[in-house]
Design an enzyme around this catalytic site. Structure first.
Site, PDB file in Angstrom:
ATOM      1  CB  CYS A   1      -0.893   0.132   1.351  1.00  0.00           C
ATOM      2  SG  CYS A   1      -1.729   1.538   1.344  1.00  0.00           S
TER       3      CYS A   1
ATOM      4  CB  CYS B   1      -1.674   4.427   4.385  1.00  0.00           C
ATOM      5  SG  CYS B   1      -3.215   3.780   3.797  1.00  0.00           S
ATOM      6  CB  SER B   2       0.129   0.322   6.735  1.00  0.00           C
ATOM      7  OG  SER B   2      -0.800   1.139   7.523  1.00  0.00           O
ATOM      8  CB  CYS B   3      -4.274  -0.836   2.588  1.00  0.00           C
ATOM      9  SG  CYS B   3      -5.260   0.730   2.883  1.00  0.00           S
TER      10      CYS B   3
END
Lengths: 203, 119
Positions: free
Chosen positions: A109, A112-114
């Site tokens: 991602c 962000c950090s999906c």
């Protein structure tokens, strides 16, 4: 005070009451005061989130390795196939991408950090790092090499940038040595990183 | 969002009655990401803006996150696509396998027909 000096160690995050941290504390305190939920509920939820790991994802993969019809359903509709096994995916849609001798998939991602937390638990620190997020779309083989993963030169790499409402899990190739194994034995061969695509299962 | 709310026949509605925009693109269509730089919360990565790719699949319609980020409902929902880009289209100096690709989820309002495919 003398001139500024460099301690060469990380600062404790809890010392910095940032804007968003202040907002989180304020909203949480209000919701608890209003009786919407209790501090105990918050603690229980955090504990459950921390306790979840990739074993759910491994169960899905082992099942797909053993049952070709299930594998086809999993690739066609990841959410529905996972729910078939009695697990809940939540509001986000799961997309399962299959590694083959010709194509290797890897998930990131960049924004962000999906991460498919419902199947893999909390993302590892490297997944959230700026270095991984910026490099894996730019030089995936070099990044995989840092993980000790070498792919044949003629394999196509497909990087999945998880920027919106889908969550991705990789269906790794089943190692040839695992023929005839039980689901429990197969699950033990599966690693978290293979489900993100930074590793392959070679034993 | 476009200011076309209220135009009859413009939107569909899902089973819960929420409005969504019809999908303009199909799998296989060549599309280009708008080379826009709007302010605020955006979920289209910088590195694909202005780049062309192929629609891999339609993921469904989802409330627009650029509206949700400001507490607005984000409706009508925007069709969301997975678009497949050749790595060399994204990075002209890409040094690894020329066949490598990157797939990115992009909302319809960021997409236009690829220039070479326009009538």
């Amino acid at each position: 005070m003398s001139e500024p000096h460099d301690h060469r160690h990380g600062r404790d995050d809890e010392d910095s009451v940032s804007y968003y941290r202040t907002m989180e504390i304020a909203v949480r305190s209000l919701l608890i005061e209003k009786g919407i939920f209790s501090a105990q509920d918050v603690r229980r939820t955090v504990e459950a989130m921390d306790g979840r790991n990739y074993s759910r994802g491994a169960r899905v993969v082992a099942h797909a390795w053993q049952d070709g019809a299930y594998r086809a359903r999993l690739l066609a509709n990841g959410t529905a196939a996972v729910e078939e096994l009695g697990m809940q995916v939540g509001p986000l849609k799961l997309v399962v991408v299959e590694n083959t001798p010709a194509v290797h998939n890897v998930v990131v991602c960049t924004l962000c950090s999906c991460y498919p937390r419902m199947l893999l638990g909390l993302p590892p620190d490297w997944y959230k790092s700026r270095e991984y997020r910026s490099r894996v779309v730019r030089e995936p083989r070099a990044v995989l090499a840092d993980f000790g993963t070498a792919l044949p030169a003629d394999v196509t790499i497909r990087v999945h940038d998880s920027t919106a409402d889908m969550r991705y899990m990789v269906l790794p190739m089943r190692p040839p040595a695992s023929a005839g194994e039980s689901a429990a034995q197969l699950e033990r061969r599966i690693s978290r990183d293979a489900l993100v695509g930074t590793a392959v299962i070679d034993r | 969002m476009s200011g076309s709310a209220g135009m009859p026949g413009m939107y569909g509605t899902d089973p819960e009655g929420a409005a969504f925009l019809p999908a303009h693109f199909s799998p296989g269509d060549r599309v280009r990401v708008r080379a826009a730089i709007p302010p605020g919360h955006v979920r289209t990565p910088w590195y694909c803006r202005g780049r062309s790719g192929v629609v891999e699949r339609l993921c469904g319609a989802f409330a627009n996150p650029e509206e949700l980020a400001y507490g607005r409902p984000g409706l009508p929902a925007q069709p969301l696509y997975r678009v497949r880009f050749q790595a060399r289209e994204l990075w002209p100096d890409y040094r690894e396998n020329a066949a490598d690709v990157v797939e990115i989820e992009i909302y319809q309002h960021w997409l236009e027909t690829a220039p070479e495919d326009r009538p």
